[in-house]
Write a protein that holds these residues in place. Structure first.
Motif, PDB file in Angstrom:
ATOM      1  N   ASP A 117       0.829  -1.202   0.000  1.00 50.22           N
ATOM      2  CA  ASP A 117       0.000   0.000   0.000  1.00 50.22           C
ATOM      3  C   ASP A 117       0.867   1.256   0.000  1.00 50.22           C
ATOM      4  O   ASP A 117       2.103   1.196  -0.020  1.00 50.22           O
ATOM      5  N   SER A 119       1.696   3.292   2.178  1.00 51.13           N
ATOM      6  CA  SER A 119       2.557   3.585   3.330  1.00 51.13           C
ATOM      7  C   SER A 119       3.975   3.061   3.120  1.00 51.13           C
ATOM      8  O   SER A 119       4.903   3.483   3.820  1.00 51.13           O
ATOM      9  N   ASN A 128      -2.758  -0.667  -3.814  1.00 58.81           N
ATOM     10  CA  ASN A 128      -3.652  -0.884  -2.691  1.00 58.81           C
ATOM     11  C   ASN A 128      -4.640  -2.006  -2.983  1.00 58.81           C
ATOM     12  O   ASN A 128      -5.095  -2.173  -4.119  1.00 58.81           O
ATOM     13  N   GLN A 645      -0.766  -0.547   6.063  1.00 63.31           N
ATOM     14  CA  GLN A 645      -0.492   0.845   6.427  1.00 63.31           C
ATOM     15  C   GLN A 645       0.563   0.965   7.528  1.00 63.31           C
ATOM     16  O   GLN A 645       0.432   1.750   8.466  1.00 63.31           O
ATOM     17  N   SER A 646       1.627   0.155   7.415  1.00 62.93           N
ATOM     18  CA  SER A 646       2.674   0.167   8.442  1.00 62.93           C
ATOM     19  C   SER A 646       4.069   0.216   7.845  1.00 62.93           C
ATOM     20  O   SER A 646       5.043  -0.074   8.543  1.00 62.93           O
TER      21      SER A 646
END
Length: 685
Positions: A117, A119, A128, A645-646
């Motif tokens: 994604d 991030s 995504n 998202q990390s």
């Protein structure tokens, strides 16, 4: 900016970018839509590139997706990708559908994604897509056009899809369906003139050439390869390479009343010869131990019922063995954490810049002397920040004052202990040594009843662990979890600055410690273990337990702090050691004999590779066409999939490898060819 002979204005570039993003979205939702960019390429004269992947598990699937996302790097070339794995592509051996429906992930559905994604800090474009919980939600709402057939046909999977929440722990069978669905999407993104072919087979040999190489399969098929990627994952080890396993297997084979199960993958083990009522010594209390008691108790027809106190009661089936479990720490992995925190994971102390400064001062770095104090301080920062934010009434002083002093001292300075003592009550202080060795044992142990004392201490430790971690009111433990996870992501980025000893320390200690603290079982599994303990089916032997064979009693033995314990069966609840020289993999054995791969310095037993994931062969020669990644490979690496998202390390790593595969020369340069000829002459002599 020129594109196909036309000049693009800023406005047209914006439209083009928007169209590309929409195009990528449509590709993941409806992969049958043709890629017009690639269809146009068919009309141009092209060369061919053949890349063979040995191993088709999740790691390979992510790399393939990254190749698709970065496809524009390779112009005027038809890309032919081959995936070789005897198990289903996308899932591989560990995550295949063919396993017990009782076995679950130790990650929540919301914490598992296969998509790179936005991030992720990498050079390739983001792609995504739904995390596992969102994927399940799309199926429930009828929004997924290509639901895997097994999900539609299997009543157990249908029931799981109907009820699974973001915070639930999915079965491995459902995860397998998600992984295979992802692989099918990736496979569909490669359109003519590109191709991607799966060979449900095993690679047994590789014949290097001056141009294309040949990969030989067990079926007799030969694959042409310009580049090869070794991604076999966890390896099985030869029995002869493990002296203890060899001895114990020989003992068990020599007597009908004995049984022994060596290290292995729990789902692959046949427990039919283990009769009800048999006492079994169990070496190891990690995740393999969790799988073991699930299969031996609930898997044999037992069940768990809730009690009025919120605990569980075990209802036996009559087919149960009796487990006597011990290990170095003597306790199972810490429970997964139920609390949540909204604190940002911004690095403060353990940064690439801080490590570079240390490297400039000291040269190659020792893990324990140079890196671990930074990791400890970083994680302590996250822990205490959350403690001050959520429970200020139980602390003495303000966070700003604590942080100002904390910034100035190292973790292992005496001043740090004094600072914490001035602000924080004893029960809330963080000491990693207490996490590593969690049982405070009186020395010497009492003369009477000490075995039962150890048994009780372990049970009480599990109960306390659940009280702290399976509670919404202790977010400092979630901050601890996230702090260690943040450091885990940073470690691969600074690995080049470690000494050989530092890399060995990282490989041997850090992974086990991280798994013990951050990668434990769901809380309900530990409640099940306590229920089995209360029912008398599991007994805890305590820490510092070692295992052997007692020739006088002709039984397996466990030497505990309370004395010796004997049983006719011994199960090694652990995975086999991943080692190139002791692996049963015939391809790795051949590559090692040919000198195409070597073990990294330091004694880890893992494959020696460059920072670009290229294999380093005999004499330090880099094989620019032979790449390797995964559990059997050196240079500290993270797992195959991770939290959305990390900025998860596996995705950035896979993106870098995909771009290198597309950009690296497919053929050997003259100096590499000369080295091959010289090596052949030496082998003839």
């Amino acid at each position: 900016m020129s594109l196909h002979g036309r000049t693009m204005t800023y406005a047209s570039l914006q439209v083009s970018t928007l169209s590309w993003r929409l195009h990528r979205l449509l590709i993941w939702r409806y992969p049958q839509i043709p890629d017009t960019h690639r269809m146009a390429a068919q009309r141009r004269k092209m060369t061919e590139r053949h890349i063979v992947f040995i191993g088709g598990g999740p790691r390979t699937a992510i790399i393939l997706e990254r190749i698709s996302a970065n496809r524009a790097l390779l112009n005027n070339t038809a890309l032919h990708l081959h995936i070789v794995d005897p198990f289903p592509a996308g899932a591989g051996r560990i995550w295949r559908e063919d396993q017990s429906p009782l076995l679950k992930l130790n990650s929540r559905a919301a914490d598992v994604t296969m998509f790179t994604d936005d991030s992720v800090q990498c050079l390739g474009p983001a792609n995504n897509g739904p995390a596992l919980d969102q994927w399940v939600q799309l199926i429930r709402e009828g929004q997924l056009p290509d639901v895997p057939p097994l999900v539609l046909a299997d009543p157990l999977l249908q029931a799981e899809v109907a009820t699974l929440g973001a915070g639930d722990f999915p079965t491995r069978r459902l995860q397998s369906c998600y992984l295979r669905w992802f692989f099918a999407r990736v496979q569909a993104s490669f359109t003519a003139p590109d191709s991607i072919k799966v060979h449900q087979d095993s690679a047994v040999d590789l014949i290097p050439g001056s141009g294309p190489h040949k990969v030989l399969l067990a079926s007799g098929e030969e694959l042409v390869a310009d580049q090869v990627v070794l991604a076999q994952g966890h390896l099985d080890a030869k029995m002869s390479s493990d002296a203890r396993a060899s001895e114990f297997s020989a003992r068990a084979d020599s007597a009908d009343h004995l049984g022994y199960i060596p290290p292995g993958y729990t789902n692959d083990i046949n427990f039919e010869e283990l009769l009800p009522g048999t006492e079994v010594l169990v070496s190891g209390m990690g995740l393999a131990f969790t799988d073991l008691f699930v299969l031996l108790f609930e898997g044999r027809g037992g069940r768990f019922e809730p009690t009025g106190s919120g605990e569980l009661r075990y209802i036996p089936s009559g087919r149960e063995p009796r487990l006597l479990a011990g290990s170095r720490r003597g306790v199972p992995y810490h429970s997964k954490i139920r609390s949540s925190t909204t604190a940002e994971l911004t690095a403060r102390y353990f940064t690439e810049e801080a490590v570079a400064e240390l490297h400039a001062r000291h040269g190659n770095l020792d893990f324990f002397a140079h890196i671990w104090p930074l990791v400890a301080k970083e994680t302590g920062y996250f822990y205490y920040r959350e403690l001050f934010a959520t429970r200020p009434d139980q602390l003495r002083g303000r966070w700003a004052d604590f942080l100002a002093a904390y910034d100035r001292i190292d973790w292992y300075f005496p001043e740090r202990a004094s600072l914490v003592a001035a602000f924080v009550a004893p029960n809330d202080r963080l000491e990693f040594e207490d996490l590593e060795s969690p049982l405070p044992l009186p020395r010497p142990l009492p003369a009477q009843g000490h075995g039962e004392q150890l048994n009780k201490l372990v049970s009480e430790h599990i109960q306390e662990d659940l009280r702290l971690r399976d509670s919404p009111d202790r977010p400092e433990y979630q901050a601890l979890f996230l702090g260690l996870l943040r450091c885990f992501v940073t470690l691969p980025l600074v690995h080049d600055k470690f000494s050989q000893a530092g890399r060995a320390q990282l490989a041997k200690w850090w992974q086990g410690f991280f798994s013990f603290v951050d990668s434990g079982p769901p809380a309900h599994r530990l409640r099940e273990l306590l229920a089995l303990h209360e029912s008398g089916f599991v007994r805890f032997l305590g820490p510092e337990t070692t295992f052997g064979f007692d020739t006088e009693h002709q039984l397996f033995s466990a030497q505990t702090l309370a004395g010796a314990v004997h049983a006719p069966w011994l199960i090694e609840a652990r995975l086999p050691s991943t080692n190139i020289s002791t692996s049963t993999d015939p391809l790795l054995a051949s590559l090692s004999r040919q000198g195409l791969i070597t073990e990294e310095p330091g004694g880890s037993g893992k494959m020696h590779i460059t920072s670009l994931r290229q294999a380093i062969g005999r004499g330090g020669r880099v094989q620019r066409w032979l790449f390797a990644t995964g559990a059997a490979v050196g240079r500290f690496q993270a797992g195959a999939f991770s939290r959305p998202q990390s900025n998860s390390a596996p995705f950035a790593d896979s993106d870098a490898l995909a771009r290198e595969l597309l950009a690296a020369p497919a053929s050997m340069e003259q100096w590499e060819l000369a080295g091959t000829v010289v090596q052949a002459h030496h082998s003839i002599a």
